[in-house]
Design an enzyme around this catalytic site. Sequence first.
Site, short mmCIF file in Angstrom:
data_model
loop_
_atom_site.label_atom_id
_atom_site.label_comp_id
_atom_site.label_asym_id
_atom_site.label_seq_id
_atom_site.Cartn_x
_atom_site.Cartn_y
_atom_site.Cartn_z
N GLU A 5 8.98 -7.12 -10.05
CA GLU A 5 7.74 -7.84 -9.76
C GLU A 5 8.00 -9.35 -9.80
OE1 GLU A 5 4.31 -5.71 -9.83
OE2 GLU A 5 6.09 -4.82 -8.93
N GLY B 229 0.85 -1.18 0.00
CA GLY B 229 0.00 0.00 0.00
C GLY B 229 0.88 1.23 0.00
N HIS C 215 9.06 -3.35 -6.61
CA HIS C 215 8.43 -3.03 -7.90
C HIS C 215 9.46 -2.46 -8.87
CE1 HIS C 215 4.33 -3.39 -6.23
NE2 HIS C 215 4.76 -2.70 -5.20
N SER D 39 5.82 -5.22 -0.95
CA SER D 39 5.77 -3.81 -1.36
C SER D 39 6.08 -2.91 -0.15
CB SER D 39 4.41 -3.50 -1.98
OG SER D 39 4.40 -2.23 -2.58
N ALA D 40 5.11 -2.17 0.36
CA ALA D 40 5.35 -1.32 1.53
C ALA D 40 5.86 -2.14 2.71
CB ALA D 40 4.08 -0.57 1.91
#
Length: 245
Positions: A198, A93, A163, A126-127
């Site tokens: 990714e 997020g 990413h 991710s985050a």
Amino acid sequence: MDILMLSNGKIAGNEHVMGFASEAIVEQVKRTGARNWVLIPYAVIRSSHDDRVAMVQQTFDALGLDCHVSGLHQADDPVAALKAADGILVSGGNTWVLNKTLHDLGLVGPIRKAVLDSGVPYIGWSAGTNITCPTIRTTNDMPIITGAVLPSLNLVPFQINPHYLEAKVEGHNGETRDERIQEFLEVNKHEPVVGIPEGTWLHLHDGKLSYHCANGKDLKLFSYDSEPVYYSAHQDIQFLMEHSC
């Protein structure tokens, strides 16, 4: 320590979040025996925290794992919930919102203690991967909040760019991802940045760092005053753990 740091949540062809790393997740659950997992969903902005908990529970169920996922946002005492958990999950997020919330709620210390001292397994994407670094200065996210906080969990001694995308978009005249990372290195000369594309992830187990991918993509290591270096899965990247920011 048993830490899975995923670049992202989903890739094409995967129905479930974290599905591309399913084998690593199953192995971690079996290795650690973790059944009671708590999900930290504070990075989620455009959907509900409850929905993110349900999404992760579906992943564990699809993998045939007898695990229960609860949301830290639902706990009356988040610190107590972390202490009681067998495993910690951190959703992707917005990294700025996630990191500031962890600091505001006094959760940075308890998470570090659980992972580093008690050996509680950790999975982030991710985050959730950004915050394993000493700081979140190599996140791709906008600081959409005021009073943004930079220092983070410091579970690994280098910076990560999840990413990671090695591309220049036609018609876009702004800086590429590589150029932004090089700008970071011009100011922070002694802090290497690991770009993970990714469908890839880093695994830190008992101090041993390794790189894995579901799609053949290489890790890209950026260091000041040096050409970037590519590393494929199974190549030795343990030297990164010897770095000191």
